[in-house]
Design a protein around this motif. Structure first.
Motif, mmCIF file in Angstrom:
data_model
loop_
_atom_site.group_PDB
_atom_site.id
_atom_site.type_symbol
_atom_site.label_atom_id
_atom_site.label_comp_id
_atom_site.label_asym_id
_atom_site.label_seq_id
_atom_site.Cartn_x
_atom_site.Cartn_y
_atom_site.Cartn_z
ATOM 1 N N ALA A 1 0.831 -1.203 0.000
ATOM 2 C CA ALA A 1 0.000 0.000 0.000
ATOM 3 C C ALA A 1 0.869 1.257 0.000
ATOM 4 O O ALA A 1 0.585 2.226 -0.711
ATOM 5 N N ARG A 2 1.933 1.229 0.770
ATOM 6 C CA ARG A 2 2.834 2.379 0.818
ATOM 7 C C ARG A 2 3.607 2.529 -0.490
ATOM 8 O O ARG A 2 3.802 3.646 -0.992
ATOM 9 N N ALA B 1 0.029 -5.247 -9.362
ATOM 10 C CA ALA B 1 0.194 -4.467 -8.137
ATOM 11 C C ALA B 1 -0.218 -3.016 -8.343
ATOM 12 O O ALA B 1 -0.790 -2.386 -7.438
ATOM 13 N N GLU B 2 0.055 -2.472 -9.508
ATOM 14 C CA GLU B 2 -0.346 -1.096 -9.794
ATOM 15 C C GLU B 2 -1.856 -0.944 -9.823
ATOM 16 O O GLU B 2 -2.374 0.170 -9.756
ATOM 17 N N ARG B 3 -2.552 -2.062 -9.890
ATOM 18 C CA ARG B 3 -4.017 -2.072 -9.873
ATOM 19 C C ARG B 3 -4.568 -2.669 -8.580
ATOM 20 O O ARG B 3 -5.731 -3.049 -8.508
ATOM 21 N N GLY B 4 -3.707 -2.751 -7.578
ATOM 22 C CA GLY B 4 -4.147 -3.182 -6.260
ATOM 23 C C GLY B 4 -4.356 -4.669 -6.109
ATOM 24 O O GLY B 4 -5.089 -5.108 -5.223
ATOM 25 N N ILE B 5 -3.686 -5.477 -6.947
ATOM 26 C CA ILE B 5 -3.773 -6.933 -6.842
ATOM 27 C C ILE B 5 -2.383 -7.459 -6.512
ATOM 28 O O ILE B 5 -1.452 -7.318 -7.302
ATOM 29 N N LEU B 6 -2.239 -8.030 -5.334
ATOM 30 C CA LEU B 6 -0.925 -8.446 -4.853
ATOM 31 C C LEU B 6 -0.717 -9.938 -5.099
ATOM 32 O O LEU B 6 -1.501 -10.778 -4.628
ATOM 33 N N ILE C 1 -1.781 2.880 -2.800
ATOM 34 C CA ILE C 1 -3.159 2.385 -2.827
ATOM 35 C C ILE C 1 -3.547 2.013 -1.402
ATOM 36 O O ILE C 1 -2.820 1.259 -0.743
ATOM 37 N N PRO C 2 -4.659 2.509 -0.873
ATOM 38 C CA PRO C 2 -5.039 2.210 0.513
ATOM 39 C C PRO C 2 -5.146 0.712 0.773
ATOM 40 O O PRO C 2 -5.521 -0.066 -0.119
ATOM 41 N N GLU C 3 -4.822 0.309 1.977
ATOM 42 C CA GLU C 3 -4.830 -1.112 2.329
ATOM 43 C C GLU C 3 -6.174 -1.776 2.037
ATOM 44 O O GLU C 3 -6.234 -2.912 1.564
ATOM 45 N N ARG C 4 -7.255 -1.063 2.323
ATOM 46 C CA ARG C 4 -8.586 -1.666 2.165
ATOM 47 C C ARG C 4 -8.931 -1.958 0.714
ATOM 48 O O ARG C 4 -9.865 -2.723 0.434
ATOM 49 N N ASP C 5 -8.193 -1.366 -0.222
ATOM 50 C CA ASP C 5 -8.509 -1.522 -1.641
ATOM 51 C C ASP C 5 -7.714 -2.627 -2.317
ATOM 52 O O ASP C 5 -7.822 -2.813 -3.537
ATOM 53 N N TRP C 6 -6.932 -3.396 -1.563
ATOM 54 C CA TRP C 6 -6.091 -4.430 -2.168
ATOM 55 C C TRP C 6 -6.813 -5.772 -2.244
ATOM 56 O O TRP C 6 -7.591 -6.134 -1.353
ATOM 57 N N LEU C 7 -6.546 -6.486 -3.302
ATOM 58 C CA LEU C 7 -6.918 -7.886 -3.426
ATOM 59 C C LEU C 7 -5.633 -8.692 -3.219
ATOM 60 O O LEU C 7 -4.744 -8.702 -4.069
ATOM 61 N N ASP C 8 -5.517 -9.353 -2.069
ATOM 62 C CA ASP C 8 -4.279 -10.043 -1.698
ATOM 63 C C ASP C 8 -4.346 -11.500 -2.137
ATOM 64 O O ASP C 8 -5.056 -12.315 -1.531
ATOM 65 N N LEU C 9 -3.608 -11.824 -3.185
ATOM 66 C CA LEU C 9 -3.507 -13.197 -3.677
ATOM 67 C C LEU C 9 -2.100 -13.755 -3.432
ATOM 68 O O LEU C 9 -1.707 -14.736 -4.063
#
Length: 327
Positions: free
Chosen positions: A12-13, A289-294, A17-25
């Motif tokens: 996120a840092r 990652a730039e789209r909030g998908i880890l 992108i805010p933590e709440r907006d991530w899709l963590d895979l």
């Protein structure tokens, strides 16, 4: 310390992108973990005790009573190298990095091998460290292969350490039915299949003298009272386990099909993740990652691991991102 999946705060840092907006895979954990109920007050207020039924529940679930509850597989991984004199430990070129790190830190020489080299290498090793299924490639070794290697190692006082953290959906490949034989140590975790990574609990299976030595090193109360209470209930919930195996098997096929549709066929995987290798993987990892998908990226060899989305919205979000990557 080594890098692991699940670093959403750092991502996120880095990407703004805010933590709440991530899709963590990135973790390979069951996104539909066992639902932990409210626990009795004495689980929080009393020191943990070994007569609470956890060991019996674990013996029934895993099929062996030669076990020791530990604070996750990591506790055993870090402590086992202390229980024998420095020697030579072998493992696959790409495997869970904490194994090699722990044995090297304690003065053991660590050698890495391709899967095709393992059979010949066994005769040169004091300890063979294997993840089955392998993390992150998903490669499986049959119980017959493992038992043959165990016998050859044990003849020289060696150990076979099998990390079965991702085995719950494929118990037919487990070597737990051989526990008690000389030199065999099996690690199991409730973090992956049960989705209880934060509870920090797992089990070591081995011959009794090894378990006693390990317990002496770990000291009393290795697993907290609340963790013991919750894990006992999870291991006894057979209906949830059966439903979860069916769901994860279906989701595995869906993820493999999705990745194949928008790129190369996955090179490996298991019920909880899929693995792709190649020079394109860092670009894909960064694009997502730039789209909030880890995802979990590995530098050597270049590869990427995808965990399972939790719901239909997450599945659609991943598919949309993969389609955009290929445009």
């Amino acid at each position: 310390m080594l890098e692991h999946g699940g670093g959403v705060i750092a991502a996120a840092r880095r990407y703004g992108i805010p933590e709440r907006d991530w899709l963590d895979l990135s973790t390979g954990l069951n996104p539909h973990g066992w639902p932990v109920p409210a626990l009795p007050a004495d689980a929080w207020q009393r020191l943990p005790e070994t007569n609470d039924g956890l060991e019996q529940a674990a013996a029934a679930y895993y099929g062996s009573a030669l076990l020791l509850p530990v604070a996750g597989s990591q506790a055993a991984i870090q402590t086992l190298p202390l229980l024998r004199a420095p020697g030579t430990a072998g493992l696959l070129n790409l495997s869970y990095a904490e194994h090699a790190y722990a044995w090297e830190r304690r003065g053991h020489q660590v050698q890495r091998f391709a899967p095709s080299e393992l059979d010949a290498a066994v005769n040169t090793l004091d300890v063979l460290l294997l993840c089955n299924p392998n993390n992150p490639t998903g490669q499986m070794f049959t119980p017959e292969q493992l038992e043959g290697w165990r016998q050859r190692l044990a003849m020289r006082g060696g150990w076979l350490v099998v990390d079965e953290a991702f085995m719950d959906c494929t118990p037919q490949f487990s070597i737990l039915n051989k526990v008690g034989a000389p030199g065999l140590i099996v690690l199991r975790s409730v973090g992956k299949f049960f989705g209880l990574a934060g509870i920090r609990a797992g089990f070591v299976f081995a011959w009794r003298e090894l378990l006693d030595a390990l317990q002496e090193e770990l000291g009393p109360w290795a697993v907290s009272g609340p963790a013991r209470a919750a894990v006992k209930l999870a291991l006894q919930d057979m209906a949830w386990q059966q439903q979860t195996r069916a769901r994860l098997t279906a989701d595995r096929e869906r993820l493999a099909s999705l990745l194949n549709r928008y790129g190369p066929t996955p090179h490996g995987g298991c019920a909880l993740f899929q693995w792709l290798a190649g020079p394109h993987t860092f670009a894909a990892h960064t694009f997502l990652a730039e789209r909030g998908i880890l995802t979990r990226y590995f530098a050597e060899p270049e590869s990427i691991r995808f965990g399972l989305p939790a719901n239909e919205a997450d599945w659609q979000r991943l598919e949309t991102a993969l389609a955009a990557y290929l445009l």
